[in-house]
Design a protein around this motif. Structure first.
Motif, PDB file in Angstrom:
ATOM      1  N   GLU A 103      20.956 -10.205  25.331  1.00 30.29           N
ATOM      2  CA  GLU A 103      19.635 -10.304  25.946  1.00 30.29           C
ATOM      3  C   GLU A 103      18.578 -10.143  24.861  1.00 30.29           C
ATOM      4  O   GLU A 103      18.504  -9.102  24.208  1.00 30.29           O
ATOM      5  CB  GLU A 103      19.464  -9.236  27.023  1.00 30.29           C
ATOM      6  CG  GLU A 103      20.402  -9.432  28.222  1.00 30.29           C
ATOM      7  CD  GLU A 103      20.385  -8.257  29.187  1.00 30.29           C
ATOM      8  OE1 GLU A 103      19.894  -7.174  28.796  1.00 30.29           O
ATOM      9  OE2 GLU A 103      20.866  -8.414  30.326  1.00 30.29           O
ATOM     10  N   LYS A 104      17.799 -11.196  24.640  1.00 33.08           N
ATOM     11  CA  LYS A 104      16.703 -11.165  23.658  1.00 33.08           C
ATOM     12  C   LYS A 104      17.173 -10.675  22.297  1.00 33.08           C
ATOM     13  O   LYS A 104      16.551  -9.837  21.660  1.00 33.08           O
ATOM     14  CB  LYS A 104      15.555 -10.300  24.162  1.00 33.08           C
ATOM     15  CG  LYS A 104      14.984 -10.719  25.502  1.00 33.08           C
ATOM     16  CD  LYS A 104      14.252 -12.044  25.409  1.00 33.08           C
ATOM     17  CE  LYS A 104      12.896 -11.924  24.774  1.00 33.08           C
ATOM     18  NZ  LYS A 104      12.093 -13.172  24.841  1.00 33.08           N
ATOM     19  N   ARG A 125      11.805 -12.527  31.868  1.00 29.04           N
ATOM     20  CA  ARG A 125      11.272 -12.790  30.524  1.00 29.04           C
ATOM     21  C   ARG A 125      11.743 -11.779  29.495  1.00 29.04           C
ATOM     22  O   ARG A 125      11.814 -12.084  28.315  1.00 29.04           O
ATOM     23  CB  ARG A 125       9.740 -12.804  30.571  1.00 29.04           C
ATOM     24  CG  ARG A 125       9.157 -14.027  31.259  1.00 29.04           C
ATOM     25  CD  ARG A 125       9.225 -15.239  30.367  1.00 29.04           C
ATOM     26  NE  ARG A 125       8.881 -16.461  31.082  1.00 29.04           N
ATOM     27  CZ  ARG A 125       8.981 -17.677  30.586  1.00 29.04           C
ATOM     28  NH1 ARG A 125       9.432 -17.843  29.363  1.00 29.04           N
ATOM     29  NH2 ARG A 125       8.654 -18.736  31.294  1.00 29.04           N
ATOM     30  N   CYS A 137      16.476 -15.971  26.727  1.00 28.67           N
ATOM     31  CA  CYS A 137      16.252 -14.633  27.282  1.00 28.67           C
ATOM     32  C   CYS A 137      17.571 -13.903  27.490  1.00 28.67           C
ATOM     33  O   CYS A 137      17.665 -12.712  27.250  1.00 28.67           O
ATOM     34  CB  CYS A 137      15.473 -14.723  28.594  1.00 28.67           C
ATOM     35  SG  CYS A 137      13.711 -15.073  28.343  1.00 28.67           S
ATOM     36  N   CYS A 185      12.475 -17.451  33.087  1.00 27.76           N
ATOM     37  CA  CYS A 185      12.838 -17.811  31.712  1.00 27.76           C
ATOM     38  C   CYS A 185      14.240 -18.401  31.716  1.00 27.76           C
ATOM     39  O   CYS A 185      15.160 -17.812  32.278  1.00 27.76           O
ATOM     40  CB  CYS A 185      12.780 -16.588  30.798  1.00 27.76           C
ATOM     41  SG  CYS A 185      13.267 -16.957  29.094  1.00 27.76           S
ATOM     42  N   GLY A 234      14.646 -10.646  29.334  1.00 29.41           N
ATOM     43  CA  GLY A 234      16.064 -10.859  29.103  1.00 29.41           C
ATOM     44  C   GLY A 234      16.963 -10.218  30.116  1.00 29.41           C
ATOM     45  O   GLY A 234      18.095 -10.639  30.296  1.00 29.41           O
TER      46      GLY A 234
END
Length: 385
Positions: free
Chosen positions: A259-260, A308, A333, A329, A310
């Motif tokens: 995630e991100k 957004r 993300c 997203c 993630g």
């Protein structure tokens, strides 16, 4: 005989002074600091180019397959030994990655499979599906030699699959990594703003049927019920145009959960900020369905978006605090299955379009435009992106 009078100062240097040495070191450090970012950027540029070349190779292999068989390879095929209505055990599975091997100069691997048993079963097949094939790996992705899947539940995606069991003979196959995936359709809420939103117009190039969009399923036992499959994905069905429809996209680092830019695990203290058990369910789904191997039949999915920041779904709804950001997203993300395309390129992912061109798609692209690029017959007018 003395050349110089006693006490005459010698003109020979004995070496650098400490101050001079420190100045030289400081200059070298400054030069390294200036050059290192440029070297790193050059390396990433080379990795991006290689990643695009991989997508180009895969796209050409798919089109060569189509030229030979007059249809695209099926994204996934499962055979079930059904003992009653929609209850049974998978006995065979094949994905698009395995189907195109002969068109990638890998016919030797195809010919080596023992087709008398599932690809995840037996020493020969297990060694083959674990092979690392460079064309399926983006060099920007952190190195994962192989990815394992723990089939604690049915590996089939969608319906009818609720009554199916995991394979009986092996439930932890190890796959050679695949950072590229195909998309079967767009789902809510990502497709809700499509200009011509309907059940039919959300279908992607790899749509496999009404009740199980991600696979074609057949039975060697009792006939399945409630199943409607499309085992003939033809170019003629892509009425939006091949140059306007995504054929292959990046989905890196599966079956790990990222995630991100941060890997999430059950022991990661940042992974579950709300303390919800939902997170562990998502992690389990990633392990069961993510399809992170080139031979994994689950290397196909739909797309519906993520938060957004993630983090995905209800386990983060309270922490997110902004309902407008939920499932808005779909690029970089999260690599959680069915939610977002994902790469380790800053600000972008690469995709291969149906006509073979490779495009970079920015994280800032409109969700509507991305959804339009996935659908095959939505009738949208996209323009430049």
């Amino acid at each position: 005989m003395r050349l110089f009078p006693r006490g005459y100062p010698s003109r020979m240097r004995q070496g650098f002074t400490l101050i001079e040495l420190l100045v030289v070191i400081a200059i070298i450090a400054v030069l390294i600091a200036l050059l290192l970012p440029a070297v790193q950027q050059a390396r990433e540029a080379a990795r991006r180019t290689q990643c695009k070349n991989n997508l180009k190779q895969l796209g050409l292999a798919i089109m060569n397959y189509e030229s030979s068989f007059n249809q695209l390879p099926m994204a996934a095929v499962w055979t079930i030994n059904a003992t009653s209505s929609n209850v049974g055990t998978p006995t065979y599975g094949q994905g698009w990655g395995q189907a195109i091997l002969p068109f990638m100069d890998q016919a030797n691997i195809t010919n080596s499979f023992d087709m008398t048993q599932p690809i995840w079963s037996g020493a020969v097949n297990q060694s083959l599906i674990a092979k690392s094939l460079p064309a399926f790996k983006c060099p920007s992705t952190p190195d994962i030699a192989a990815t394992s899947t723990t089939w604690l539940a049915s590996p089939l995606r969608g319906s009818p699959s609720s009554g199916f069991n995991p394979p009986a003979d092996i439930v932890v196959p190890s796959w050679g990594r695949a950072d590229y995936i195909v998309l079967c359709d767009v789902r809510s809420p990502l497709y809700k703003d499509l200009p011509n939103a309907s059940t039919q117009t959300r279908h992607g190039m790899w749509y496999m049927g009404d009740t199980n969009a991600a696979a074609v399923v057949s039975s060697t036992g009792i006939a399945l019920t409630g199943a409607s499959f499309d085992g003939s994905p033809k170019i003629a069905k892509v009425t939006d145009g091949m140059s306007n429809t995504i054929m292959i996209a990046e989905k890196a680092a599966r079956n790990q959960l990222w995630e991100k830019g941060m890997q999430r695990t059950a022991s990661n203290p940042d992974a579950d900020p709300s303390g919800s058990s939902d997170y562990l369910a998502y992690l389990s789904n990633q392990n069961n369905y993510a399809g992170g191997g080139w031979a994994d039949p689950n290397n196909v999915e739909w797309l519906d978006g993520t938060n957004r920041n993630g983090m995905v779904g209800s386990y983060n709804s309270a922490a997110n605090g902004d309902p407008s950001q939920t499932n808005s997203c779909a690029i970089n993300c999260s690599n959680l299955t069915a939610h977002s395309l994902y790469s380790f390129h800053t600000g972008t992912v690469h995709v291969a379009m149906g006509d073979g061109t490779v495009r970079s798609i920015s994280e800032s692209i409109s969700d509507v435009v991305l959804a339009c690029l996935i659908t095959r017959a939505g009738g949208e007018v996209i323009g430049e992106f």
